[in-house]
Design a protein around this motif. Sequence first.
Motif, PDB file in Angstrom:
ATOM      1  N   UNK A 133       0.833  -1.207   0.000  1.00 47.25           N
ATOM      2  CA  UNK A 133       0.000   0.000   0.000  1.00 47.25           C
ATOM      3  C   UNK A 133       0.867   1.257   0.000  1.00 47.25           C
ATOM      4  N   UNK A 134       1.950   1.250   0.773  1.00 45.75           N
ATOM      5  CA  UNK A 134       2.868   2.393   0.806  1.00 45.75           C
ATOM      6  C   UNK A 134       3.499   2.612  -0.557  1.00 45.75           C
ATOM      7  N   UNK A 135       3.902   1.531  -1.207  1.00 45.03           N
ATOM      8  CA  UNK A 135       4.498   1.636  -2.543  1.00 45.03           C
ATOM      9  C   UNK A 135       3.491   2.224  -3.527  1.00 45.03           C
ATOM     10  N   UNK A 136       2.240   1.768  -3.461  1.00 40.12           N
ATOM     11  CA  UNK A 136       1.208   2.273  -4.373  1.00 40.12           C
ATOM     12  C   UNK A 136       0.961   3.763  -4.134  1.00 40.12           C
ATOM     13  N   UNK A 172       1.648   6.793  -6.863  1.00 41.58           N
ATOM     14  CA  UNK A 172       0.573   7.717  -7.227  1.00 41.58           C
ATOM     15  C   UNK A 172       1.004   9.171  -7.031  1.00 41.58           C
ATOM     16  N   UNK A 173       1.857   9.406  -6.030  1.00 45.71           N
ATOM     17  CA  UNK A 173       2.337  10.761  -5.753  1.00 45.71           C
ATOM     18  C   UNK A 173       3.495  11.180  -6.652  1.00 45.71           C
ATOM     19  N   UNK A 174       3.842  10.322  -7.615  1.00 45.69           N
ATOM     20  CA  UNK A 174       4.883  10.673  -8.574  1.00 45.69           C
ATOM     21  C   UNK A 174       6.275  10.219  -8.213  1.00 45.69           C
ATOM     22  N   UNK A 184       1.877  -0.824 -12.057  1.00 46.25           N
ATOM     23  CA  UNK A 184       1.066   0.372 -12.224  1.00 46.25           C
ATOM     24  C   UNK A 184       2.021   1.480 -12.642  1.00 46.25           C
ATOM     25  N   UNK A 185       1.496   2.632 -13.004  1.00 47.81           N
ATOM     26  CA  UNK A 185       2.346   3.717 -13.467  1.00 47.81           C
ATOM     27  C   UNK A 185       3.343   4.123 -12.382  1.00 47.81           C
TER      28      UNK A 185
END
Length: 399
Positions: free
Chosen positions: A20-23, A27-29, A59-60
């Motif tokens: 979850x931390x990695x995701x 997401x925050x770039x 994911x991106x």
Amino acid sequence: MRLLLFTGKGGVGKTTLAAATAARLARDGVKTLVVSTDPAHSLGDAFGLALGDEPVEVDSGLFAGHIETRGLVDQAWRTLRDHLRTMLAGAGLDELDAEELTVLPGIEELLALTEVARIAQAGPWETVIVDCGPTAETLRLLALPEALAGYLERLFPAHRRAVRGLLGTLAGGSLDKWDALASGLGDLAGRLEGLRALLTDRDVTGVRLVLTPERVVAAETRRTVTALTLQGIAVDALLVNRLVPDPGADRGVAADWLRTRRAEQQAVLDEVRRETAVPVWTAGHRAGEPVGASALLVVADDLYGERDPLRRAPDRPLLSVRRPATPDGEYLLTIALPLSAEDRLDLARAGDELVVTVDGRRRLVALPSVLRRCVVSGASADDDGVTVRFQPDPALWMR
């Protein structure tokens, strides 16, 4: 670059919170890699994907993979072990003894950590998150670089010429035959030193301890904070997972159960916050299992809120020396160890080192130069840690 290590007692959800931390970071770039050294390899399950030893983009800006230790052992350790076995056999040990002595305990875990360090330093990622094994295994893993470096230092001198001289003597004066072993030992010593420096660099490496709000788990977590502090490894935060919702004024059997359970959890949570100087962040217990990047982001937002997931631990050195204005002019050495009344602490002076043992975990602490010409006059423990009093010794100062 940041390196975050996630660990905790088995079953507390460390893999979920690491993913979850990695995701959240991706997401925050922040280009992020999350890898698992846990033999259970459940990281792929958290993302709902099959992962291998080559990182893949899930994911991106988010990459994930596993560290396959068996392949690392075959690649990196086999040749050096063969050289060591040859040397020991040449020194008079029979083949069976030489084989046993070259099987270093923990070598798979050590190579996994070395591979993490290599990936962290060589890859394009800004942050590397490591889903480690359960707490006990991780403590052994993080202690290995220093322990094996000491083991290697006792077996062979640090200086390459000294190593070659020893090997040359064993080989009857032939240095060329043992040059590959000397080179391999030098490389291993260098990797161990680099790994130890990386783990104790507070600007780079931090540990996130995951726990559930239960007394047994909290007690183990507190001991882990002490053990990691003793090793000089920073604990950035305690992540308390699966906090049940507060039912408020609702009535009924289910609401009463939730209210009782939440009160029990809150008591543990309050105790954890009182007993540690480490930030404590919480994540609620979810009805469904979070699988996939989108579900993991919901967990991360609950856990971090508006906080920066990359927040560093407070910069508090393990050792500090002061000399208060007292008639006897004694020095005070403070060791910033979080202790409780249940901890078993033992201190001993061994030459220019202080031997600190807490609950069976030992650390040799090199004394600052000003204290090497002093004698220990007493010790005490309080909320700041352990304070050792040193009295200047005129006989030592004359040397």
